[in-house]
Design an enzyme around this catalytic site. Sequence first.
Site, PDB file in Angstrom:
ATOM      1  N   ASP A  65     -29.137  32.566  -8.726  1.00 41.38           N
ATOM      2  CA  ASP A  65     -27.729  32.659  -8.279  1.00 41.38           C
ATOM      3  C   ASP A  65     -26.798  32.180  -9.386  1.00 41.38           C
ATOM      4  O   ASP A  65     -27.252  31.631 -10.382  1.00 41.38           O
ATOM      5  CB  ASP A  65     -27.532  31.779  -7.028  1.00 41.38           C
ATOM      6  N   ASP A 105     -24.516  29.802  -8.840  1.00 39.32           N
ATOM      7  CA  ASP A 105     -23.957  28.553  -8.306  1.00 39.32           C
ATOM      8  C   ASP A 105     -22.608  28.880  -7.651  1.00 39.32           C
ATOM      9  O   ASP A 105     -22.565  29.789  -6.817  1.00 39.32           O
ATOM     10  CB  ASP A 105     -23.877  27.490  -9.420  1.00 39.32           C
TER      11      ASP A 105
END
Length: 282
Positions: free
Chosen positions: A220, A222
């Site tokens: 991801d 974040d």
Amino acid sequence: CELGNIYACANIGIIGGSGFDDPSLFQNPIELHVNTPFGKPSDTLLQGQIKGVPCVLLARHGRKHQYQPSDVNYRANIWALKEAGCTHVLATTATGSLVEEYKPGDLVILDDFIDRTWGRKCTFYDRTEGGPRGVCHLPMRPAFCERSRRALFDAAVSRGYRCHEKGTAVVIQGPRFSSRAESLMHRQWGGHLVNMTTVPEVVLAKEAGLSYAAVALITDYDCWREDEKSVSVSEVLAMFAQNVKKAADVILDAVQILGADTDLEYLNAHRELVTSSIMLKD
Ligand code: ADE
């Protein structure tokens, strides 16, 4: 494989575990139920050979994922692998990305860390009964073993996977993810990635005189990007499941590279560094 002070062959601990579920992967598997002066590791160890190279597998969070990052007994995990005869530890870790070019699905061979954890047991040298004596001031440059890092990177390149040769992981305490302000700060500090487990694992492996390297799998971005909402568990799990085979392949190939390496002098250098870093032994 230890001949006096000289290692005759590599014996490779693998921490992470996901992606190594194929029972045919391990030859002559034995389950080891281990206790250590620092308590029990996260789960039983699986000892065997991968294409002839001695290996020991350990699920960092337990096979049922029962330990959250701050509750993992990192000391017991590393001690148990050392006791099982390991010379190396290769680890996998799910990470968020803090920079645009490090994309979800990419691999990164970590080369440094920033420690934002607190309250974790991060040394063997704390006078625990049965543990080592003295005070250990270990240098953390380099934090990871260059030889094992190279093996992981070469393995990733040979497979044709998108892989970054270097990356600094900001290791947060968790279990929550970072706030946006924290995420922006981690970027300003020069972090490329964020996770919750590299510290104290890398530190303890170094204290144990092991060759340690980690392949990070980016799941991801974040929560620092303008146009994106925060990272979520479902996103992390989905990306991890989709890409974990890549990290496992890289470790399997690196095991063969390290297993074929006949110059094991660097392992003695890891151990000598520890010896020369200990003060007040009695
Ligand atoms: N593990 C995977 N993604 C993460 C993130 N964004 N922060 C901390 N740990 C992670």
